[in-house]
Design a protein around this motif. Structure first.
Motif, PDB file in Angstrom:
ATOM      1  N   UNK A  53      22.086  12.088  -7.819  1.00 52.13           N
ATOM      2  CA  UNK A  53      20.992  12.614  -7.421  1.00 52.13           C
ATOM      3  C   UNK A  53      19.652  12.615  -8.364  1.00 52.13           C
ATOM      4  N   UNK A  54      20.223  12.767  -9.773  1.00 56.78           N
ATOM      5  CA  UNK A  54      19.054  12.781 -10.820  1.00 56.78           C
ATOM      6  C   UNK A  54      18.548  11.039 -10.992  1.00 56.78           C
ATOM      7  N   UNK A  55      19.790  10.289 -10.885  1.00 61.65           N
ATOM      8  CA  UNK A  55      19.415   8.878 -10.767  1.00 61.65           C
ATOM      9  C   UNK A  55      18.483   8.432  -9.821  1.00 61.65           C
ATOM     10  N   UNK A  56      18.939   9.132  -8.453  1.00 57.51           N
ATOM     11  CA  UNK A  56      18.052   8.621  -7.445  1.00 57.51           C
ATOM     12  C   UNK A  56      16.619   9.215  -7.441  1.00 57.51           C
ATOM     13  N   UNK A  57      16.420  10.136  -7.954  1.00 56.97           N
ATOM     14  CA  UNK A  57      15.037  10.658  -8.166  1.00 56.97           C
ATOM     15  C   UNK A  57      14.016   9.865  -9.397  1.00 56.97           C
ATOM     16  N   UNK A  58      14.935   9.277 -10.243  1.00 55.23           N
ATOM     17  CA  UNK A  58      14.132   8.541 -11.453  1.00 55.23           C
ATOM     18  C   UNK A  58      13.823   7.048 -10.524  1.00 55.23           C
ATOM     19  N   UNK A 112       8.893  10.408  -0.861  1.00 52.49           N
ATOM     20  CA  UNK A 112       8.385   9.420  -1.793  1.00 52.49           C
ATOM     21  C   UNK A 112       7.622  10.159  -2.722  1.00 52.49           C
ATOM     22  N   UNK A 113       6.460  10.947  -2.442  1.00 51.54           N
ATOM     23  CA  UNK A 113       5.527  11.505  -3.345  1.00 51.54           C
ATOM     24  C   UNK A 113       6.193  12.813  -4.088  1.00 51.54           C
ATOM     25  N   UNK A 114       7.144  13.351  -3.196  1.00 57.73           N
ATOM     26  CA  UNK A 114       7.939  14.542  -3.787  1.00 57.73           C
ATOM     27  C   UNK A 114       8.966  13.859  -4.806  1.00 57.73           C
ATOM     28  N   UNK A 115       9.455  12.694  -4.870  1.00 56.08           N
ATOM     29  CA  UNK A 115      10.216  12.229  -5.807  1.00 56.08           C
ATOM     30  C   UNK A 115       9.640  11.839  -7.185  1.00 56.08           C
ATOM     31  N   UNK A 116       8.430  11.414  -6.881  1.00 50.63           N
ATOM     32  CA  UNK A 116       7.292  11.100  -7.993  1.00 50.63           C
ATOM     33  C   UNK A 116       6.969  12.279  -8.795  1.00 50.63           C
ATOM     34  N   UNK A 117       6.442  13.205  -7.950  1.00 45.77           N
ATOM     35  CA  UNK A 117       6.296  14.699  -8.764  1.00 45.77           C
ATOM     36  C   UNK A 117       7.533  15.035  -9.294  1.00 45.77           C
TER      37      UNK A 117
END
Length: 542
Positions: free
Chosen positions: A23-28, A238-243
């Motif tokens: 999940x951390x890798x997915x966020x990055x 997508x926007x939540x992941x960038x934040x």
């Protein structure tokens, strides 16, 4: 020691570590994709306000926690003050209070319609808010005070331990040289305790960054709230992941600053047991002033809020003891129990893999499994939704491709997502507790088992598991308690029409009806007191 383990054990350990860090890798990965229109709009309008408030909140909570915790830790470690026997563990009690519950209680008390301002208006004849000035509890300053009042024990515990390890003879030598206790504290004790203080402040900073409920209740725009609002309000993963990626950068910076601040420090001074009987002498008025300061912290962070909850629970018991309360309690116990058992199993697997596998990198699965704990709950929830959402869409597309009807949200819309989020976040606690027990097993026992011809699996079953049973119990208990209290991840990942005690209480706090959620809040707090009791007994034994 065994240099070789079965291929299934090796594969399982690495697979678990990679799955828990995925999940951390997915966020990055998602955060590094080109910015969309929504994220660019947020950057052009409100994002800098979110970042500004986040920085101020972290700095404010850190400074205020320092002002609360360091004097209290010094008094408990070095001075003989009235009630010291009880204060040294009572100062840990605020850790059991969720900040958003404390925020709801003090808002009821200090808001314009609350009893404090109502009495002031009656006494002085004021009519409206324009007739007088009163601190606004629903503000960034109010959030700083509330969060610091429940998080300062992190720093208190570490600083007190550091002070206890310092030799009292250093303080006595300073007094013989004509230094006052304050000068000795500033020139000797504080510099020696700097590594522990740095660790404590970094923990407080990360917990502050992860807080969602308090800042949302006070309408303070922070990055944590931005992640939640972007996902829930705009539906943009997508926007939540960038934040979320920005928040991960903040977490990495905090950890790096903590390590950088003490990179060249080496402290070898150690307290000798017999010295602790010689506490520094203070004048009677100083002793009572110090005791008043410490009891004020306990009252602010625990005694008063908990007393108000007990009062509300007794007044509204018939309204609180409902079928919903029982259902949500069972939901919470079930989820927390499943997560606790699974986290313990994972901790045993990766912990023993590290011990028995003699190859380089055997500790990597355990480290990967522990990375999620430093990630805020809202960020972690987005990290769970990215792969689970992809799995749901892929499965539905595949079924529809063969002419069938898509099954819907089998992964991201069920309890599986909630359990996965809790596991990623809290497995680190279980790994720490189990590894601590494993490290206490003498290597000679492994050698004896090997001499007797036992396989690794048989040795684990007959030697290791019985010896680490207490550590496993501690791991299950701690993960269970943390899972009961977790709120941000539960708000995002819980299935429809599914509530936990934390989300149940939060809804009442948000609606300013904390009286009706007081009973559920008390359950959460009482369960949270268990690790504090264990920690207090552990400190007393040492």
């Amino acid at each position: 020691m065994y240099s070789r383990l079965s291929l299934s054990w090796i594969t399982s350990s690495w697979a678990i570590g990679l799955l828990l860090v995925f999940p951390v890798i997915a966020i990055i990965y998602q955060g590094l994709q080109p910015a969309g229109d929504l994220f660019q709009h947020l950057m052009d309008t409100v994002m800098w306000d979110y970042i500004h408030n986040t920085v101020l909140l972290i700095l404010g909570v850190g400074v205020l926690s320092f002002m609360m915790a360091i004097p209290a830790a010094w008094f408990m470690a070095m001075c003989d003050i009235p009630g010291r026997k009880y204060l040294q563990w009572a100062l840990m009690l605020p850790l059991a209070m969720p900040a958003y519950i404390v925020a709801g209680i003090y808002t009821e008390l200090l808001d314009f319609a609350g009893p404090v301002q109502s009495v002031l208006r009656d006494v002085f004849g004021w009519q409206t808010a324009r007739d007088y000035w009163f601190p606004n509890i629903r503000s960034l300053g109010g959030a700083i005070v509330i969060i610091a009042s429940v998080l300062f024990p992190y720093l208190y515990l570490l600083a007190r331990t550091s002070f206890l390890e310092q030799s009292v003879t250093l303080m006595q030598s300073a007094q013989l040289l004509g230094k006052t206790p304050l000068q000795a504290f500033c020139r000797i004790s504080l510099p020696l305790a700097r590594p522990a203080i740095a660790v404590g402040l970094s923990l407080i900073a990360m917990e502050t960054l992860a807080d969602f409920a308090t800042v949302n209740f006070f309408a303070v725009n922070t990055l944590t709230r931005a992640v939640f609002d972007t996902w829930q309000g705009y539906g943009s993963l997508h926007a939540a992941a960038k934040i979320s990626t920005l928040m991960l950068v903040v977490v990495v910076m905090l950890l790096a600053l903590e390590r950088f601040s003490r990179r060249k420090q080496k402290v070898f001074q150690k307290n000798m047991g017999q010295e602790r009987a010689h506490l520094l002498l203070m004048k009677p008025w100083q002793q009572w002033l110090a005791a008043l300061f410490c009891w004020s912290l306990v009252t602010l962070g625990f005694i008063f809020p908990f007393s108000m909850l007990v009062y509300f629970a007794t007044q509204y018991f018939t309204d609180s003891w409902t079928a919903e309360f029982i259902e949500f309690s069972l939901n919470t116990f079930f989820i927390a129990g499943v997560v606790a058992v699974l986290a313990c199993i994972i901790a045993i697997l990766v912990g023993l893999f590290r011990r028995l596998h003699m190859q380089r990198g055997s500790d990597i699965p355990a480290r990967l499994s522990s990375m999620g704990y430093a990630v805020p709950g809202t960020v972690l929830a987005i990290g769970i939704l990215i792969p689970f959402g992809w799995l749901d869409h892929s499965l539905n597309d595949l079924v529809e491709h063969f002419g069938g009807q898509g099954p819907g949200l089998l992964f991201s819309g069920t309890m599986l997502a909630l359990i996965a989020g809790y596991l990623v976040r809290f497995t680190a606690i279980a790994v720490g507790a189990v590894e601590s027990s494993i490290n206490k097993i003498p290597p000679s026992l492994d050698m004896v088992s090997r001499t007797l011809g036992h396989s690794p699996v048989k040795m684990v079953r007959k030697v290791h598991i019985p010896l680490i049973s207490k550590g496993c119990f501690t791991a299950v208990l701690l993960v269970f308690i943390e899972s009961m209290k977790e709120l941000p991840a539960a708000l995002i990942l819980r299935p429809f029409n599914f509530e936990t005690l934390a989300t149940y209480v939060y809804q009442f706090v948000s609606d300013e009806m904390i009286e009706h959620g007081a009973l559920a809040a008390i359950v959460i707090i009482l369960v949270g007191l268990v690790p504090l009791i264990i920690l207090s007994r552990s400190i007393e034994r040492h």
